[in-house]
Design a protein around this motif. Structure first.
Motif, short mmCIF file in Angstrom:
data_model
loop_
_atom_site.label_atom_id
_atom_site.label_comp_id
_atom_site.label_asym_id
_atom_site.label_seq_id
_atom_site.Cartn_x
_atom_site.Cartn_y
_atom_site.Cartn_z
N ARG A 1 0.12 1.69 -10.68
CA ARG A 1 0.51 3.09 -10.79
C ARG A 1 0.71 3.43 -12.27
N LEU B 1 0.38 7.10 2.61
CA LEU B 1 -0.37 8.31 2.29
C LEU B 1 0.14 9.53 3.04
N TYR C 1 -3.23 6.21 -9.23
CA TYR C 1 -3.16 4.96 -8.48
C TYR C 1 -4.54 4.31 -8.49
N VAL D 1 -7.62 11.21 -1.52
CA VAL D 1 -6.91 10.40 -0.55
C VAL D 1 -7.88 9.71 0.41
N MET E 1 -9.68 6.58 -1.40
CA MET E 1 -8.85 5.60 -2.09
C MET E 1 -8.89 4.23 -1.41
N ASN F 1 -6.75 1.76 -0.62
CA ASN F 1 -5.29 1.64 -0.53
C ASN F 1 -4.89 0.25 -0.06
N LYS F 2 -5.19 -0.75 -0.89
CA LYS F 2 -4.82 -2.13 -0.59
C LYS F 2 -4.02 -2.69 -1.76
N LEU G 1 -1.63 -2.54 -6.19
CA LEU G 1 -2.06 -1.30 -6.81
C LEU G 1 -1.38 -1.17 -8.18
N PRO H 1 0.83 -1.21 0.00
CA PRO H 1 0.00 0.00 0.00
C PRO H 1 0.87 1.26 0.00
N LEU H 2 0.27 2.37 -0.37
CA LEU H 2 0.97 3.64 -0.35
C LEU H 2 1.11 4.17 1.07
#
Length: 433
Positions: free
Chosen positions: A360, A335, A425, A349, A352, A354-355, A358, A332-333
């Motif tokens: 890019r 953030l 993303y 954000v 998102m 975020n898992k 991803l 994950p990112l």
């Protein structure tokens, strides 16, 4: 209902006009007075006093009074407290149940603290002892009738205001729907412009090829067959874009099959290679080393990347380089590392997914960059710094919407004089084996 102006001003103006018109065209109501007394003498005396001022209803007992209230709109009731059968207090309590807004004047020859307390509990307007003088009873009934009329006018005005506000709200909803549909229609035209440009370009190429030869050779047929395949694919893209927007209008869910990133990059390159912007600039594509799918409609991904690429082509009048790439992220990112600033913007954000994994995607140009005062505005619908025939100002707005709908995020990095990078993303998923 209203065409122009501030909605609150319109509502006030319309309400005032409506009330003035009502007052001018409708005579003032006399008011209805119910007299309830089991003794004929007081009952007839009250009739003589008020017959010229109000519409009268007469009742000699409680059940008759209640029956009259069920059949007629009553403004004020004069009630004798001590009556055979139902007392005046009991009658008032039943009348309140039938018509809660009714006003009441209680009269009695046997005043007690308990009856006064009960009358006040039932919100009696006045309490008068027998024998009463004409002036006192007139004043009590007049005051009760004025309160009743005023409450009626307030209630009527409130209903009219509520109706007007309802009409205003309906108008706002209709205007918002019309605006949303207008934006969507403009977006459809904007999005199908890319595939149609490809179709138009290849049709022109085939026309030139056909006009130059008198007989088609094998290589000519192969050339036309390849171009027709591309045209067919781009027409399908137009249909898919239209279907997607129609589904959005109808609130339908997307049931399309996942598409691999490598295939999406290949489809994008077909669109970019025939775009007029590539003739004056350098274009590089960097597909990922391994393949993966994205969890949103593949046509949406192509529209995101194509809009960003065309935007990069058009960022400067002179020749420059544009690079499109993709990479798979297995973590994950962080953030917290993304901060908005004069040269950075990070969008969605909070929405998102975020898992890992991803995907890019990035689109980089070495153009002039975006000034700090312009950067916060670039995703606003119809905002553009281009000439009137060079852009609609919808491309980046569409990108933002599609990224948000796909539970992705968008990061913009720019520096004046050095260029810009738009990074998207999106949640990914491993392709089935």
């Amino acid at each position: 209902m209203f065409a122009t102006g501030d909605p609150l001003t319109q509502a006030n103006s319309a309400l005032t006009e409506l009330m003035v018109l009502t007052a001018a065209t409708q005579p003032r109501r006399r008011g209805t007075l119910l007299i309830v007394d089991d003794e004929e003498g007081p009952r007839m005396s009250l009739r003589v006093i008020f017959k010229d001022n109000f519409d009268l209803l007469m009742a000699e007992d409680g059940p008759t009074a209640i029956e009259l209230a069920q059949k007629n709109q009553i403004d004020v009731a004069i009630l004798d407290i001590r009556m055979a059968g139902m007392s005046g207090i009991e009658v008032l309590e039943r009348l309140r149940f039938v018509q809660p807004e009714i006003e009441a004047v209680m009269i009695t020859a046997f005043e007690t603290t308990d009856t006064m307390r009960q009358a006040l509990r039932l919100r009696a307007a006045d309490y008068i002892n027998k024998p009463f003088d004409i002036a006192t009873i007139r004043a009590a009934v007049s005051g009760a009738m004025q309160r009743r009329m005023l409450e009626g006018e307030i209630h009527s005005s409130a209903e009219k205001v509520h109706e007007l506000l309802g009409e205003l709200q309906n108008q706002k909803v209709e205007e918002q729907i019309a605006k949303t549909r207008g934006d969507i229609y403009a977006s459809i035209i904007h999005d199908i412009n890319g595939p149609l440009t490809v179709v138009s370009g290849f049709i022109q190429l085939m026309n030139k090829k056909l006009n130059r030869v008198s007989r088609l050779e094998v290589e000519d047929l192969q050339f036309i067959r390849e171009r027709l395949g591309i045209i067919e694919r781009q027409v399908s893209n137009c249909i898919e874009i239209s279907r997607r927007y129609l589904g959005f209008l109808r609130h339908q869910t997307d049931d399309s099959q996942p598409t691999g990133v490598c295939q999406l990059m290949s489809d994008l390159e077909q669109l970019v290679r025939v775009h007029p912007g590539i003739q004056e600039n350098e274009y590089y594509a960097m597909p990922p080393g391994t393949d993966i799918s994205v969890k949103i409609n593949g046509t949406d991904v192509i529209q995101i990347l194509l809009n960003l690429t065309v935007n990069a082509f058009q960022c400067a009048p002179h020749a420059h380089r544009v690079t499109v790439g993709a990479e798979i992220l297995r973590v994950p990112l962080d953030l917290a590392a993304f901060k908005d600033g004069p040269n950075d913007r990070f969008l969605n954000v909070e929405g998102m997914d975020n898992k890992a994994p991803l995907v890019r995607f990035w689109v980089t140009d070495d153009g002039p960059g975006i000034p700090a005062e312009v950067l916060p505005k670039i995703f606003q619908p119809y905002f553009t710094t281009k000439g009137p025939r060079q852009g609609t100002g919808l491309g980046l707005s569409i990108v933002q919407r599609l990224v948000k709908e796909g539970n992705g995020a968008l990061h913009v990095q720019t520096r004046v004089g050095e260029g810009s990078t738009f990074t998207v993303y999106l949640p990914g998923a491993d392709l089935p084996k």
